[in-house]
Design an enzyme around this catalytic site. Structure first.
Site, PDB file in Angstrom:
ATOM      1  CB  SER A 108      -0.782  -0.084   1.293  1.00  0.00           C
ATOM      2  OG  SER A 108      -2.125   1.010   1.031  1.00  0.00           O
ATOM      3  CG  ASP A 252      -2.907   3.936  -1.981  1.00  0.00           C
ATOM      4  OD1 ASP A 252      -3.584   3.541  -2.998  1.00  0.00           O
ATOM      5  OD2 ASP A 252      -2.904   3.140  -0.995  1.00  0.00           O
ATOM      6  CG  ASP A 254      -2.869  -0.855  -2.747  1.00  0.00           C
ATOM      7  OD1 ASP A 254      -2.622   0.300  -2.266  1.00  0.00           O
ATOM      8  OD2 ASP A 254      -3.415  -1.724  -2.034  1.00  0.00           O
ATOM      9  CG  ASP A 256      -6.219   0.631  -1.437  1.00  0.00           C
ATOM     10  OD1 ASP A 256      -5.425   1.337  -1.098  1.00  0.00           O
ATOM     11  OD2 ASP A 256      -6.276  -0.553  -0.546  1.00  0.00           O
TER      12      ASP A 256
END
Length: 468
Positions: A108, A252, A254, A256
């Site tokens: 993340s 960010d 990834d 999400d």
């Protein structure tokens, strides 16, 4: 002795590459997850559990992906790799392909030295605490049974994730309202060289907006600290002003989470992402019976004010999208998410998704025909302050008794650490203290009508915990 942290929680596994997270560790964790999937199959089931496997753009991603694939195959799973895709994309593909589970190789917002593995169920949602703890126990005790050679499978690959993801979102968005907007919406997007750049650019092209794309290529070489906070997005704010954008957006690694900058180049932040999306959906959908929205205990009370104005109710849950998603499913919530910029829209998937947040915010701008700054000004404003502290030995166990002793008469919620709410003298003031699921730290988040009050209550919490 290796003292590097290896975080194991409802958010999966995270560690430092080459130290606490190595290929053998990744293979063992993936094998534990595969064994857990097999344990959930009906008695006598002969089909191998099917797992979809994606990764963000970190340089260590392919190494960990291959190790995880080996662990899954070793215990008798069938694996389909997706390549560099977003976390919500993996969740959608698990559902789309009818897989038994999914895994995402990502850390993340953590710096590049970190990586991790996030496990997903067949519905794309992370396992809740009791199931996550079962996977962790299997990992810690190496509780797996390796499959005989005749049942081992080979890797398959599917490259349709971006298309499936975008099609699912656009099905529920007023595309023509965005495309007809005059002048065209101009979006400045910082994808931080993460996994979200390619899919988001494809979606924005379909929506007919003008895109100024910063750090678009998924190289994983982050140009700045990848957590989408104010101090890390000075360049995005400057670019919005330079290019006269209608909105600035930051993902960010990834994809999400989503942070927002207004047309003046002012950092609006992550907290406003869910607030604005919720305000839009509540106004878009006529009131029909009892409506609920869901948010974790660390999310701004802006969402409470927005929901109250629309006659809706807010459900508060422990931190973690699995907890929010579970509450949303139980109550049929219209929308939910977390104050870190994560929007969950069940029309698409019960997972945080920055592309969903982007689509909803663009629809909001197109329909309202007003600058983002003016829309934001209609939302009651609070100051939120976030601090991170190293966890002291035994601190987690002391949180509840120490804070109850300091504030015996206030409203205290102990679902996840400790949250305290004050009805007076500053209505809307609260503080949430909890151990992080993803880093070896203690998080303290406070909100109040004025920043000075929020900082003061954090100081009082630190004093109560002996952390001055």
């Amino acid at each position: 002795m290796n003292d590097a942290p290896l975080m194991l929680s409802v958010s999966g596994l995270r560690g430092l590459i080459g130290r606490s997270l190595t290929p053998p560790v990744a293979a063992r964790y993936a094998a534990a997850f595969g064994q857990w999937l097999k344990s959930r199959q009906p008695a006598g089931a002969s089909a191998a559990p099917h797992v979809v496997l994606g990764r963000d753009s970190r340089p260590s991603g392919q190494m960990i992906e291959l190790a995880a694939a080996s662990g899954l195959i070793a215990v008798g799973c069938r694996v389909t790799t997706l390549g560099i895709v977003t976390t919500p994309g993996v969740a959608i593909m698990a559902e789309h392909l009818g897989a038994d589970g999914g895994m995402v190789i990502t850390a993340s917002h953590n710096p590049i030295i970190w990586n991790g593995i996030k496990a997903l169920r067949s519905d794309g949602v992370a396992p809740p605490p009791e199931q996550a703890n079962d996977i962790i126990a299997r990992f810690q005790h190496d509780d797996v049974q390796y499959a005989p050679v005749e049942s081992l499978t080979t890797l398959a690959h599917d490259d349709s994730t971006h298309r499936v993801h975008i099609d699912r979102i656009l099905r529920h968005i007023d595309v023509e309202a965005i495309r007809r907007r005059t002048p065209r919406l101009r979006v400045v997007l910082d994808s931080v060289h993460g996994a979200g750049g390619t899919a988001t650019a494809m979606m924005l092209e379909a929506l007919g907006v003008e895109l100024v794309h910063l750090y678009a290529q998924p190289t994983g070489r982050f140009p700045h600290n990848p957590e989408p906070t104010r101090e890390n997005l000075v360049g995005l704010s400057d670019a919005v002003r330079q290019h006269r954008g209608d909105i600035g957006l930051a993902q960010d690694p990834d994809a999400d989470r989503l942070a927002v900058v207004d047309e003046q180049g002012r950092y609006i932040g992550e907290e406003y992402t869910l607030a604005l999306a919720t305000m839009h959906l509540l106004s878009r959908q006529p009131q029909q019976g009892k409506r609920t929205v869901a948010a974790n205990l660390s999310t701004s009370r802006m969402i409470d004010d927005i929901a109250a104005a629309a006659g809706a109710t807010v459900l508060r849950t422990p931190v973690g999208e699995a907890n929010v998603a579970a509450a949303m499913r139980r109550h049929g919530s219209l929308i939910g998410g977390e104050g870190n910029g994560g929007v969950i829209w069940p029309q698409v998937i019960h997972v945080r998704d920055s592309l969903v947040g982007i689509a909803l915010l663009l629809e909001l701008l197109a329909r309202r025909g007003e600058p983002l700054s003016r829309i934001v000004s209609t939302i009651p404003r609070y100051a939120i302050v976030k601090e991170k502290l190293d966890i002291q030995p035994g601190m987690t166990e002391k949180l509840v008794p120490l804070l109850r002793r300091r504030w015996p008469d206030e409203k205290i919620d102990t679902q996840d650490g400790v949250r305290i709410d004050w009805p007076s003298p500053a209505p809307g003031m609260w503080v949430h203290v909890r151990p992080s699921n993803t880093e070896p730290i203690l998080r303290i988040i406070a909100e109040a009508p004025a920043e000075s009050a929020a900082r003061d209550v954090i100081a009082q919490v630190r004093a109560a915990l002996g952390l001055q």
